[in-house]
Design an enzyme around this catalytic site. Sequence first.
Site: not given
Length: 314
Positions: A243-244
């Site tokens: 989950l950048h």
Amino acid sequence: MTTPLPVLIDCDPGVDDSIAILLALASPELEVLGITTVAGNVPADRTLENGRRVVAWAGRPEVPVYPGCTAPLLGPVVRGKYSGAGGLGGTLLPESAAPAERDHAVDVLTRHLAAAIAESRKITVCVLGPMTNLAVALARDPSLAAGIAQVVAMAGAFSTGGNRTPTAEFNVLADPHAAEIVLRCGAPIVLAPLDVTFQALATPERVQALKARDGRLTRTAVELITFYDRNDPARYGEPGGPLHDPCVIAWLLRPKLFGTREAYVTVGLQPGLGYGQTIGDFFKLTGETPNATVLWKLNAPGFFDLLWDRIAAL
């Protein structure tokens, strides 16, 4: 009571953009002044619609979502690979009932930053996609940098290598000239590169922990995040999808979750394998003054506790 931090979120939703927006809207520490969208993961008309749907889903239709740039400054158009054809996997979020905003993202950024200078109240700009909108605003009026408290961007890759080419991370690759303009603007820059965002891995166990939470949005969030699972343990060390973009918002909320390094960062602009590469001088070999704080280490359990708590509370 602490005054909320004023932020603008510039993005190209995108699954992980959507989760980052949820985190921001769920956090009373932040005053989200608006959301500007840009072509990136999907074309600009789709990122705008996705942004409008995300704020409706979050129950915050009063947050304005603005259309932005439709193509990079120079170079080829690059699209995302991991969020599905429409940008949100197979999930259909509710339509927004709010009137569509007509002001362009560049004008919105300009207006807010000019007001920030006039009022001595600087704004944090969170960039979750290609940096085109902010770069155009700064190129048009470089003095706007004085209104920026910090630019916090999900951008770049150093020791990990890239995720779209062997050297380049997608957001920078999609508009490397824009990234270079922002890095040169003189405002404080914080980068969340793949080196740290790969540590924000939504493993099946962590997704199950969110699924177990009782909240209005948790089931849909689980659906989005499950679609985003890359199933590439050879790259990430275990199953799951990184989950950048939520790392950007988490940095504002809990900076102690991160370890950082200072570096002079520049972007490869020549055609070839180095196009879009972020080149970091972490050891002052060039003699250049560092222009970026680079997020490098992540307390992943603390990150996911924060993220899941906020999503479940919305």
